[in-house]
Design an enzyme around this catalytic site. Structure first.
Site, PDB file in Angstrom:
ATOM      1  N   PRO A  10       0.796  -1.225   0.000  1.00  0.00           N
ATOM      2  CA  PRO A  10       0.000   0.000   0.000  1.00  0.00           C
ATOM      3  C   PRO A  10       0.830   1.277   0.000  1.00  0.00           C
ATOM      4  O   PRO A  10       1.855   1.362   0.665  1.00  0.00           O
ATOM      5  CB  PRO A  10      -0.827  -0.106   1.283  1.00  0.00           C
ATOM      6  CG  PRO A  10      -0.132  -1.107   2.121  1.00  0.00           C
ATOM      7  CD  PRO A  10       0.516  -2.067   1.170  1.00  0.00           C
ATOM      8  N   ASN A  11       0.321   2.229  -0.749  1.00  0.00           N
ATOM      9  CA  ASN A  11       0.849   3.601  -0.847  1.00  0.00           C
ATOM     10  C   ASN A  11       2.126   3.715  -1.685  1.00  0.00           C
ATOM     11  O   ASN A  11       2.591   4.827  -1.930  1.00  0.00           O
ATOM     12  CB  ASN A  11       1.057   4.219   0.555  1.00  0.00           C
ATOM     13  CG  ASN A  11      -0.218   4.223   1.354  1.00  0.00           C
ATOM     14  OD1 ASN A  11      -1.221   4.756   0.880  1.00  0.00           O
ATOM     15  ND2 ASN A  11      -0.222   3.615   2.529  1.00  0.00           N
ATOM     16  N   TYR A  23      11.397   8.696   1.046  1.00  0.00           N
ATOM     17  CA  TYR A  23      11.339   7.677  -0.016  1.00  0.00           C
ATOM     18  C   TYR A  23      11.996   8.113  -1.323  1.00  0.00           C
ATOM     19  O   TYR A  23      12.119   7.297  -2.242  1.00  0.00           O
ATOM     20  CB  TYR A  23       9.882   7.267  -0.255  1.00  0.00           C
ATOM     21  CG  TYR A  23       9.233   6.659   0.972  1.00  0.00           C
ATOM     22  CD1 TYR A  23       9.707   5.462   1.499  1.00  0.00           C
ATOM     23  CD2 TYR A  23       8.178   7.294   1.633  1.00  0.00           C
ATOM     24  CE1 TYR A  23       9.140   4.908   2.631  1.00  0.00           C
ATOM     25  CE2 TYR A  23       7.595   6.746   2.763  1.00  0.00           C
ATOM     26  CZ  TYR A  23       8.081   5.549   3.266  1.00  0.00           C
ATOM     27  OH  TYR A  23       7.525   4.998   4.390  1.00  0.00           O
ATOM     28  N   HIS A  85       4.205  -4.615   8.953  1.00  0.00           N
ATOM     29  CA  HIS A  85       4.136  -4.464  10.403  1.00  0.00           C
ATOM     30  C   HIS A  85       2.809  -4.957  10.991  1.00  0.00           C
ATOM     31  O   HIS A  85       2.610  -4.900  12.202  1.00  0.00           O
ATOM     32  CB  HIS A  85       4.347  -2.985  10.777  1.00  0.00           C
ATOM     33  CG  HIS A  85       5.438  -2.322   9.981  1.00  0.00           C
ATOM     34  ND1 HIS A  85       6.750  -2.756  10.030  1.00  0.00           N
ATOM     35  CD2 HIS A  85       5.425  -1.296   9.086  1.00  0.00           C
ATOM     36  CE1 HIS A  85       7.485  -2.000   9.205  1.00  0.00           C
ATOM     37  NE2 HIS A  85       6.697  -1.119   8.620  1.00  0.00           N
ATOM     38  N   ASP A  92       1.448 -15.821   6.587  1.00  0.00           N
ATOM     39  CA  ASP A  92       0.914 -17.166   6.328  1.00  0.00           C
ATOM     40  C   ASP A  92       0.964 -17.497   4.835  1.00  0.00           C
ATOM     41  O   ASP A  92       1.202 -18.655   4.469  1.00  0.00           O
ATOM     42  CB  ASP A  92      -0.533 -17.269   6.831  1.00  0.00           C
ATOM     43  CG  ASP A  92      -0.610 -17.433   8.338  1.00  0.00           C
ATOM     44  OD1 ASP A  92       0.435 -17.634   8.983  1.00  0.00           O
ATOM     45  OD2 ASP A  92      -1.732 -17.349   8.875  1.00  0.00           O
ATOM     46  N   GLU A 103      12.560  -9.671   1.822  1.00  0.00           N
ATOM     47  CA  GLU A 103      11.803  -8.522   2.342  1.00  0.00           C
ATOM     48  C   GLU A 103      12.615  -7.266   2.053  1.00  0.00           C
ATOM     49  O   GLU A 103      13.803  -7.200   2.373  1.00  0.00           O
ATOM     50  CB  GLU A 103      11.599  -8.673   3.855  1.00  0.00           C
ATOM     51  CG  GLU A 103      10.949  -7.440   4.476  1.00  0.00           C
ATOM     52  CD  GLU A 103      10.808  -7.521   5.991  1.00  0.00           C
ATOM     53  OE1 GLU A 103      10.863  -8.622   6.566  1.00  0.00           O
ATOM     54  OE2 GLU A 103      10.649  -6.444   6.606  1.00  0.00           O
ATOM     55  N   ILE A 106      12.523   0.580   1.197  1.00  0.00           N
ATOM     56  CA  ILE A 106      13.299   1.692   0.648  1.00  0.00           C
ATOM     57  C   ILE A 106      14.033   2.406   1.777  1.00  0.00           C
ATOM     58  O   ILE A 106      15.214   2.727   1.679  1.00  0.00           O
ATOM     59  CB  ILE A 106      12.357   2.664  -0.097  1.00  0.00           C
ATOM     60  CG1 ILE A 106      11.712   1.954  -1.294  1.00  0.00           C
ATOM     61  CG2 ILE A 106      13.091   3.930  -0.527  1.00  0.00           C
ATOM     62  CD1 ILE A 106      10.515   2.680  -1.890  1.00  0.00           C
ATOM     63  N   SER A 107      13.307   2.672   2.846  1.00  0.00           N
ATOM     64  CA  SER A 107      13.887   3.388   3.990  1.00  0.00           C
ATOM     65  C   SER A 107      14.482   2.391   4.985  1.00  0.00           C
ATOM     66  O   SER A 107      14.164   1.197   4.948  1.00  0.00           O
ATOM     67  CB  SER A 107      12.805   4.225   4.677  1.00  0.00           C
ATOM     68  OG  SER A 107      11.803   3.379   5.218  1.00  0.00           O
ATOM     69  N   ARG A 112      13.567   4.372  12.172  1.00  0.00           N
ATOM     70  CA  ARG A 112      12.317   5.141  12.187  1.00  0.00           C
ATOM     71  C   ARG A 112      11.488   4.777  13.435  1.00  0.00           C
ATOM     72  O   ARG A 112      12.045   4.289  14.409  1.00  0.00           O
ATOM     73  CB  ARG A 112      11.560   4.896  10.878  1.00  0.00           C
ATOM     74  CG  ARG A 112      12.386   5.346   9.656  1.00  0.00           C
ATOM     75  CD  ARG A 112      11.646   5.135   8.356  1.00  0.00           C
ATOM     76  NE  ARG A 112      10.410   5.914   8.305  1.00  0.00           N
ATOM     77  CZ  ARG A 112       9.449   5.718   7.401  1.00  0.00           C
ATOM     78  NH1 ARG A 112       9.573   4.772   6.491  1.00  0.00           N
ATOM     79  NH2 ARG A 112       8.365   6.473   7.427  1.00  0.00           N
ATOM     80  N   ARG A 116       7.697   0.419  13.309  1.00  0.00           N
ATOM     81  CA  ARG A 116       8.245  -0.106  12.050  1.00  0.00           C
ATOM     82  C   ARG A 116       9.373  -1.118  12.289  1.00  0.00           C
ATOM     83  O   ARG A 116       9.914  -1.688  11.340  1.00  0.00           O
ATOM     84  CB  ARG A 116       8.771   1.028  11.163  1.00  0.00           C
ATOM     85  CG  ARG A 116       7.693   1.964  10.679  1.00  0.00           C
ATOM     86  CD  ARG A 116       8.249   3.004   9.724  1.00  0.00           C
ATOM     87  NE  ARG A 116       7.388   4.179   9.727  1.00  0.00           N
ATOM     88  CZ  ARG A 116       6.272   4.317   8.993  1.00  0.00           C
ATOM     89  NH1 ARG A 116       5.891   3.361   8.191  1.00  0.00           N
ATOM     90  NH2 ARG A 116       5.540   5.416   9.073  1.00  0.00           N
TER      91      ARG A 116
HETATM   92  C1  DQA Z   1       8.413   0.967   3.580  1.00  0.00           C
HETATM   93  C2  DQA Z   1       8.548   1.161   5.087  1.00  0.00           C
HETATM   94  C3  DQA Z   1       7.216   0.913   5.779  1.00  0.00           C
HETATM   95  O1  DQA Z   1       7.356   1.085   7.179  1.00  0.00           O
HETATM   96  C4  DQA Z   1       6.177   1.891   5.276  1.00  0.00           C
HETATM   97  O2  DQA Z   1       4.922   1.638   5.861  1.00  0.00           O
HETATM   98  C5  DQA Z   1       6.099   1.940   3.792  1.00  0.00           C
HETATM   99  C6  DQA Z   1       7.310   1.822   2.993  1.00  0.00           C
HETATM  100  C7  DQA Z   1       9.720   1.306   2.822  1.00  0.00           C
HETATM  101  O3  DQA Z   1       9.838   0.906   1.672  1.00  0.00           O
HETATM  102  O4  DQA Z   1      10.595   1.982   3.377  1.00  0.00           O
HETATM  103  O5  DQA Z   1       5.018   2.153   3.230  1.00  0.00           O
HETATM  104  O6  DQA Z   1       8.131  -0.408   3.327  1.00  0.00           O
END
Ligand code: DQA
Length: 150
Positions: A10-11, A23, A85, A92, A103, A106-107, A112, A116
Site C-alpha cells: 500500500p501507498n 522515499y 508491520h 501465512d 523482504e 526503501i527506507s 524510524r 516499524r
Molecule cells: C516501507 C517502510 C514501511 O514502514 C512503510 O509503511 C512503507 C514503505 C519502505 O519501503 O521503506 O510504506 O516499506
C-alpha cells in the site's frame, strides 16, 4: 527462463509524491524500469505489481508458489509497506506458498518509529534488505540471482 516477482504494498503507488525526504523522488514507474533492467541482466522474466489491498498481494504470492512448484520461479522481492508491520495473513501466505522471499524496504525502518521495527515478514523471509533507497530493488533482484535462484 525463470520469473522474479517484485510485489509492492500500500501507498507505494505514490512514490515520488509521498514523503520524498524519506522515499526519494523516483516514481513507481522508475522503480519498475530499474527492476526490468535488473531482471534482464540476470536472465529473469519480471512480474512487477503494486496493490493497496492485502488480498491481491496474497493472490500474487500464491501465483508465485504455483510457478515455484513448476520450477519456474527465481524468487520474490516483497516490499509489503505498512502490511509488513501488521499482516499475519501475508506471513501465512509466504509460508503456505513456500516461496523464497526477500523482504525489502526503501527506507531504513530500524532508524524510524518503533512500530516499524517489527516485521511479520522477516521470520519467513530468506533475507531482509532496507535503507538502500530504490536501488535496493535492483540489488534485491541481483541477490535473488546469487542466493535464491535454484
Ligand atoms: C516501507 C517502510 C514501511 O514502514 C512503510 O509503511 C512503507 C514503505 C519502505 O519501503 O521503506 O510504506 O516499506
Amino acid at each position: 527462463m525463470k520469473t522474479v516477482f517484485v510485489l509492492n504494498g500500500p501507498n507505494l503507488n505514490l512514490l515520488g509524491l509521498r514523503e520524498p525526504g524519506i522515499y526519494g523522488a523516483s516514481t513507481l514507474q522508475d522503480v519498475e524500469q530499474l527492476c526490468e533492467q535488473a531482471a534482464q541482466r540476470n536472465g529473469f522474466a519480471l512480474r512487477f505489481h503494486q496493490s493497496n489491498h492485502e488480498g491481491e498481494l496474497i493472490g500474487w504470492l500464491h501465483e508465485a508458489g504455483a510457478l515455484r512448484r513448476e520450477g519456474k520461479l527465481a524468487g520474490v522481492v516483497l516490499n509489503a509497506a505498512a502490511y509488513t508491520h501488521t499482516s499475519v495473513a501475508l506471513m501465512d501466505a509466504i509460508k503456505g506458498a513456500d516461496v523464497p522471499v526477500i523482504e525489502l524496504h526503501i527506507s531504513n525502518v530500524h532508524a524510524r518509529e518503533a512500530f516499524r521495527h517489527h516485521s511479520y515478514i522477516a521470520p519467513v523471509a530468506r533475507a531482509v534488505m532496507c535503507g538502500l533507497g530504490v536501488q535496493g530493488y535492483s540489488l534485491a533482484i541481483d541477490a535473488v540471482a546469487q542466493c535464491l535462484h535454484d
